[in-house]
Every structure is written in C-alpha cells, then in structure tokens.
Design an enzyme around this catalytic site. Sequence first.
Site, short mmCIF file in Angstrom:
data_model
loop_
_atom_site.label_atom_id
_atom_site.label_comp_id
_atom_site.label_asym_id
_atom_site.label_seq_id
_atom_site.Cartn_x
_atom_site.Cartn_y
_atom_site.Cartn_z
CD1 TRP A 10 -2.84 1.52 0.36
CD2 TRP A 10 -2.02 1.79 2.73
NE1 TRP A 10 -3.60 2.38 1.05
CE2 TRP A 10 -3.18 2.76 2.54
CE3 TRP A 10 -1.67 1.77 3.99
CZ2 TRP A 10 -3.82 3.43 3.57
CZ3 TRP A 10 -2.04 2.33 5.07
CH2 TRP A 10 -3.14 3.31 4.75
CG ASP A 35 -2.16 -2.33 7.57
OD1 ASP A 35 -3.42 -2.15 8.16
OD2 ASP A 35 -1.92 -1.60 6.73
CE LYS A 38 -10.11 -0.12 3.57
NZ LYS A 38 -9.95 0.47 2.34
C1 LMR Z 1 -6.84 1.76 -0.65
O1 LMR Z 1 -6.05 1.20 -0.63
O2 LMR Z 1 -7.58 2.15 -1.67
C2 LMR Z 1 -7.73 2.08 0.44
O3 LMR Z 1 -7.13 1.31 1.48
C3 LMR Z 1 -7.98 3.41 1.01
C4 LMR Z 1 -6.63 4.33 1.28
O4 LMR Z 1 -6.79 4.75 2.44
O5 LMR Z 1 -5.86 4.07 0.55
#
Ligand code: LMR
Length: 416
Positions: A140, A222, A260
């Site tokens: 992420w 996480d 979520k």
């Molecule tokens: C995403 O990865 O799209 C979601 O977790 C929203 C975010 O906060 O990035």
Amino acid sequence: MEKVPTRLNVAPVPPDEIFALNGAFFADTHPQKVSLGVGVYRTDDGKPWPLPAVEKAEKQLAEENDLMRHEYTAIEGDVPFLKIARDIMFGFEGKPSEEAAKARIASVQTVAGTGANHLGALFLAHHMKPRNVWLSNPSWANHMTIWELAGVPRKTYPYYHAATRSFDFDGMMATLENDAEEGDAVLLHACAHNPTGLDPNKEQWIAIADLCERKKLFPFFDSAYQGFASGSLEEDAWAVRYFFENKPDMEMCVAQSFSKNMGLYGQRTGAFHYITNRSATSIRDVIVNNLCHLIRGEFSMGPRIGCTIVKKIMSSEELTADWHNDLQVMSSRIKSMREALYNELVRLKTPGTWEHIVEQNGMFSYTGLTPKQVYALKDKYHVYLLKSGRASISGLSQKNVPYVAQAIDDVVRNVL
Ligand code: LMR
C-alpha cells in the site's frame, strides 16, 4: 516561476494517487464511468452500502439520545471499545489462558488504520529505533509515506512474482534471511494483501513467524480487511493469532481498522495493539502511557462515533449476527465479481491468462495491466484503476462487467 516571498521551504509532493484518482472519477461526467480505484465497497448498483447492522445500531443510538455522545473520552480512547476491538482481533473465546494472553496486549484507539500504522511507526521510531522497516514490494503506497514521516529507513522485500503473477515466498524469505538485521521491523498484511490480493498460505505464515523469531525481527501487522476478505473474522485473523499464540516470547504489533469490515470509512475507527512478550507484561501500562503521550501531542484522542457503533453492534447478539451476515454479503459479492470478470475475459478470448483474478483475495486484483493500458482504460473508456494495475473489484457490477471486460480486451490487444 514567479518569486513568492515565504519562510517556507516547500517543493510540490506528488498527489496521493488513490485519492487523486477518486477525485478525477467524481469529476468525470461520462455515463459509463467505472471506479476500480479506491478500495471501498459498492453494491451491484455502484452505490455505497451503509451496513444494515450499522444502520440498526445508529437507529438505536439515535433513540437513546445519550447526552455524553459528543463529550471527550480518555486519551487512550474509548476503553470498552478497545477491549472489543482486541477481542475481535485476537479471538480469545473460551481459551484457558485468556487472562494471561490479554495481559500481553496494550491497546489504544487510533484514527482508523492509517492512524494506527502511523502511531505504531512513530512509537517504534521513538522507543525501539529499528534500523530499517521492511515493506513488501509492492505494498500500500501509504506505508511508504507513513514510515518516511516517522523517519525510519525503508527497505523492501520481494513479494510479487510478475511472470507467474504469484506470491514470491522464496524471494521474501531469502531477502529477510540475508539482509534484515536484528531489531528491524517487518510490515506484514494480515490478510487480503494490498495491492496484490496474494496472501501467504498457513504453512508459509508459520515459516515467516519462525524466521521473525529466529532473526529477532519485529512483526508489524496491518489488519485492514478482517472479515471482509473471506467473510470470517477468524479466518482473516489466522496469521495474527498464530504469531500471537505460538510465539509468546516475541513482541509484535497490530494496526487494526474498521473502515472496510464495518464500512465506517469516514468515521476513522481503529486501534493499535502492542503485544509484549510473555515476560514483559508488567510494562503494558507504561506502553499505553507512552502511546498516550504521542496521541495527546497530536490529536488528543480518537473520534467517538465509530467506536460507539462498534460497541452497540458487539453488545447485541442480534446485531453481531447481522454484522457477520453483512461480512458474508460483501465478501461473496466481491468473489462473484471476480468470477464474472474472469468469465467475460475468457469468453472474449482476451490474450493472456486471467486465473489470477479469481485466485487473488480481498478487495483488490493485481490485474497485470501495464501503466499504458491503465491510462488507455481511463482515457478511452473512463474506467479508473491504479497505475500499478490494481483494480478494486467492488467497483464491478453485473451491469458494468461486460463493458469493463470489453475495455480490458481492447487495451490488451491494442496498447502495448
Ligand atoms: C485503498 O488502498 O484504496 C484504501 O485502503 C483506501 C486508502 O486509504 O488508501
């Protein structure tokens, strides 16, 4: 460039891709536009879905008209909520050593999952000083930002094997084995890896836990999708609970989000749990106290409403059962959309292999589309996904799958 008098030393930073894309999607007036960008749940009509369990809880709360509802809480947050959040994450039900296990966990409320990651990173940066944090490649994107801001050097371990579109377990293990140093933090996605949708299997998780223990690495979980990925809170917490229960001499932490799994995206509801090893439970309160110091200096305490909703749901058997049902609804719709997209691409004989779409897990599919193909999808078809090829499957519906598959088919054939 025009010279502006300022004391600041600021250069532009790139906009956050996920939210910039979301803004562009909203501004787009094309009738067939499709958002596969930000990870949010949508119904088959493309609408947000306040969970029925949450709506019932909100109704009851409105009737109760609690005069305290806008008051301050404690710096550590809503304490009964924290106990509930902890129990959801670690699942103690009926285990004989429950009290000893709970004594290892120091919990504080956070500003959702991002806030939990941030607070945890800051806490470690102050009090553990890891030489490096190891993030999966890819991860992420916000993980990078969070650890950068915490001032901890970031390194990456291989995670994705592009040629086979699979989890690169061997690459991950070899890198952590050879290059990670004692005391380094290792960021692990508890389930539904973002962005790849590829998770270690149970045997692999056991090997990762053994490696962390042997090399004295610090696991930082996480957990943003518990219950959302498989529909089962237990299944999606398997890795966290395995580490917690089977490595009692290891310290670790968990950033937990309710964005979520309860659909509380904008309510910023989450918790950070620091787990001491079994001989260090006496410092649990000192850990909470130091976390509170960081919280007080930054935002004083987390927001109330999301926690109140979680408490309301979890204190009623009926609402808890409703929530479990909601989790099933969300996870099954996502699975069925994976199948629908896969079937359509197979029907169109779109060049390439597409099994990975059904094999990946959770909110996202790492489609394997190239950045150029992604841009073409947006420019020509108004279908929005991340440059990496990550698609948020929940933006698909029975109605738009044929359109999206046709668009993918076109860019795969014509955009190299
Ligand atoms: C995403 O990865 O799209 C979601 O977790 C929203 C975010 O906060 O990035």
